[in-house]
Motif scaffolding. Structure first.
Motif, mmCIF file in Angstrom:
data_model
loop_
_atom_site.group_PDB
_atom_site.id
_atom_site.type_symbol
_atom_site.label_atom_id
_atom_site.label_comp_id
_atom_site.label_asym_id
_atom_site.label_seq_id
_atom_site.Cartn_x
_atom_site.Cartn_y
_atom_site.Cartn_z
ATOM 1 N N LYS A 1 -3.209 53.874 -32.558
ATOM 2 C CA LYS A 1 -4.604 53.438 -32.723
ATOM 3 C C LYS A 1 -4.921 53.233 -34.207
ATOM 4 O O LYS A 1 -4.630 54.097 -35.040
ATOM 5 N N ARG B 1 -2.389 48.488 -38.410
ATOM 6 C CA ARG B 1 -2.521 47.053 -38.727
ATOM 7 C C ARG B 1 -1.133 46.435 -38.747
ATOM 8 O O ARG B 1 -0.256 46.886 -39.486
ATOM 9 N N HIS C 1 3.904 38.228 -26.341
ATOM 10 C CA HIS C 1 2.432 38.209 -26.332
ATOM 11 C C HIS C 1 1.866 39.238 -25.357
ATOM 12 O O HIS C 1 0.849 39.880 -25.638
ATOM 13 N N MET D 1 2.055 42.473 -27.046
ATOM 14 C CA MET D 1 1.024 42.565 -28.089
ATOM 15 C C MET D 1 -0.352 42.817 -27.469
ATOM 16 O O MET D 1 -1.169 43.536 -28.053
ATOM 17 N N ASP D 2 -0.608 42.249 -26.294
ATOM 18 C CA ASP D 2 -1.884 42.520 -25.598
ATOM 19 C C ASP D 2 -1.992 44.008 -25.263
ATOM 20 O O ASP D 2 -3.054 44.617 -25.415
ATOM 21 N N ARG E 1 -2.714 45.809 -28.435
ATOM 22 C CA ARG E 1 -4.096 45.563 -28.858
ATOM 23 C C ARG E 1 -5.035 46.477 -28.061
ATOM 24 O O ARG E 1 -5.941 47.099 -28.626
ATOM 25 N N VAL F 1 -4.285 48.579 -31.649
ATOM 26 C CA VAL F 1 -3.643 47.935 -32.800
ATOM 27 C C VAL F 1 -4.472 46.742 -33.252
ATOM 28 O O VAL F 1 -4.987 45.983 -32.429
ATOM 29 N N GLU F 2 -4.583 46.596 -34.570
ATOM 30 C CA GLU F 2 -5.246 45.408 -35.103
ATOM 31 C C GLU F 2 -4.172 44.445 -35.597
ATOM 32 O O GLU F 2 -3.357 44.797 -36.453
ATOM 33 N N PHE F 3 -4.142 43.239 -35.027
ATOM 34 C CA PHE F 3 -3.166 42.245 -35.464
ATOM 35 C C PHE F 3 -3.781 41.317 -36.503
ATOM 36 O O PHE F 3 -4.923 40.881 -36.350
#
Lengths: 473, 96
Positions: free
Chosen positions: A243, A246, A267, A270-271, A274, A278-280
């Motif tokens: 959490k 970055r 992807h 990554m979803d 997120r 997580v901040e992408f």
């Protein structure tokens, strides 16, 4: 189980040896197995378990890529030019494994001199992917990846010059970690591209990979490029939360002919990340697009110099011909494989008078620019994310007629080698029923932070699909 | 720009690689394809860029000046294809 002494190191070694031998033709993962050698190491491990000097990996079997020197055991680099070569000494990484009480199961298959991305350049036979034996396991550490994915060894060692640990790990659905350049000694690793080569672990989990990295890393005065740092510390890998992390997303890693199924899997992962907080951060690093070309100047240049030592005088077979030069040229011409000769010639060409500035110097300048840009991105983020390989495991023979397509398979992994960055590949779902690898790249020398982040990612993604090996639990 | 068959042979000679005829043709094709890609780099402006010869820059990795055991002569010779009296035997270098 080993530490509780419910099983002996010999029983564990025997079980893995049996499986390694029974699947030898099926996977082609091993070039060399010597039961006596393995069992004597198991006995040494048992002594440590019995007298209380055991470490976390004592008694654990490990498969060793056949370009890592093993005293008294063949080390051929899957090349005919090293047929019969028996090193009189252990590589530092091998010596450290023995010291930690690991038990080598055998020497694994690879692309000749670690040059390739499919393990098809082995002079012995190709290794195969345990997910589907009609497909490649990736390369060059294809045998080490197949050995772990095929459950013939719980962990293995590979080497990574342009992706040779991470790409086969991705194609075989396991974890592969390339530490920061210089954290693992290269002493005893048969040199390919000395400014890029790094030994690293392959395993089923990030924690296992971290423990193996801990065992083999640390300063070594026999490698002049070894970093004056302590061993990689695996003790705090299983800590913290993802959490608020970055992670940078260079758009260039998601282009250049990647299969749609691979991009979808990445992807989706990554979803999930997120959703876990997580901040992408989207970034652009245009130098990545020139990475493969830059690499194919630098790596062959270094290889052409490193492979000059194979002349049929001090080791390996010799092909008799007229005179000294004739004998050396006949030996090298007949015993090196096609890809190795191609790279030696590329390297010789770009280093020759009149071309040095146009190719080699320019490639080094671009290497510096790429590394500086990636470093700048990493100063503002915890890691860089992307696919490990633009493709899933391809059919045997599928790319071997197209040298350029084969080279592009390393597109996503080369940038880490250029700047010495630590990088790890981990499974992140399937495409067409085959594993997809997710790559995280971290800051130079901050291997521990990268491993911790990778463990957090592993937790967030949850259990991954496993190949059907026909085993019963 | 293209690399000729003669240049392939010259590079092979420099690299001490004896090639078969069919290999020369194959390498000419392969090297030319790769050199075409190398041309991409010439379009990039590299003015003022420092070359980076190594992954992680280090300078002057000094060793302690102490004697340390290396390989024994027998170990060093143990893989030689031809040896005699503690020496590596090589083909004739100077003709009469």
């Amino acid at each position: 189980m080993l530490r509780d002494r419910k099983v002996s190191a010999r029983e564990v070694a025997t079980a893995f040896l049996d499986r390694a031998e029974s699947t030898r033709e099926l996977y082609g993962a091993y070039l060399h197995i010597d039961r006596e050698w393995t069992l004597s190491q198991a006995d040494a491990a048992q002594a440590k378990l019995d007298n209380g000097t055991a470490g976390p990996l004592t008694g654990v079997p490990v498969a060793i890529k056949d370009n890592i020197s093993t005293a008294g055991q063949p080390t051929t680099c899957a090349s005919k030019i090293l047929d019969g070569y028996i090193p009189p000494y252990d590589a530092t990484s091998m010596a450290k494994l023995k010291e930690a009480g690991l038990v080598a199961v055998g020497k694994t298959n690879l692309d000749e001199f670690a040059m390739g991305a499919s393990n098809e350049n082995s002079s012995a036979f190709p290794a195969k992917n345990p997910w589907d034996i009609s497909r490649v396991p990736g390369g060059s550490s294809g045998g080490s990846a197949a050995a772990v994915a095929g459950r013939t060894a719980p962990v293995s060692l590979g080497s990574d010059t342009g992706g040779s640990i991470r790409q086969p790990a991705a194609l075989c659905g396991i974890v592969g970690f390339k530490p920061t350049y210089g954290r693992v000694s290269r002493y005893g690793l048969v040199a390919f591209g000395s400014s890029l080569d790094q030994i690293g672990p392959m395993a089923h989990t990030v924690s296992d990979a971290a423990l193996l990295a801990q065992a083999i890393s640390g300063y070594d005065d026999r490698d002049a490029t070894s970093l004056q740092m302590p061993s990689i510390d695996a003790s705090r890998v299983q800590e913290g939360s993802i959490k608020g992390k970055r992670i940078a997303v260079p758009k260039e890693l998601f282009a250049q002919g990647a299969e749609p199924g691979v991009l979808e899997a990445v992807h989706r992962a990554m979803d999930q990340l997120r959703a876990a907080g997580v901040e992408f951060v989207e970034v652009s690093v245009p130098e990545i697009e020139l990475g493969v070309t830059t690499y194919y100047i630098i790596a062959p240049a270094e290889a052409s110099s490193n492979l000059a030592r194979f002349d049929g005088i001090r080791y390996g077979p010799r092909m008799e011909a007229t005179g000294h030069v004739g004998t050396v040229a006949a030996t090298r011409g007949q015993l090196f494989g096609h890809e190795v000769k191609a790279r030696i010639m590329i390297g010789t060409y770009v280093l020759s008078a009149g071309y040095y500035d146009a190719f080699y110097l320019r490639a080094q300048q671009l290497r510096g620019k790429m590394a500086a840009h990636l470093d700048e991105v990493l100063q503002g983020c915890d890691a860089i994310i992307g696919p490990t390989s633009p493709v899933v495991a391809f059919p045997l023979g599928g790319l071997s007629q197209d040298p350029m397509a084969m080279k592009l398979v390393d597109y996503c992994t080369i940038p880490a080698n250029m700047g010495g960055f630590p990088a790890i590949s981990m499974p992140c779902g399937l495409s067409e029923g085959l594993p997809v690898g997710l790559q995280l790249m971290g800051r130079v020398t901050e291997d521990e932070a990268l491993l911790q982040l990778a463990w957090q990612v592993e937790q967030a993604l949850g259990p991954q699909a496993q190949p059907n090996l026909g085993l019963t639990q | 720009m293209g690399i000729t068959r003669e240049e392939v042979l010259h590079v092979a000679q420099l690299a001490r690689l004896q090639l078969q005829d069919h290999e020369i043709d194959a390498y000419q094709l392969e090297l030319n394809e790769l050199l075409g890609h190398f041309e991409d780099l010439s379009a990039v402006d590299v003015t003022g860029l420092e070359p980076k010869p190594h992954a992680v820059s280090l300078t002057n990795a000094w060793d302690e000046d102490v004697v340390r055991a290396g390989l024994t002569r027998d170990q060093a010779l143990s893989n030689a294809p031809a040896q005699k009296a503690g020496l590596f035997i090589v083909p004739t270098i100077l003709e009469d």
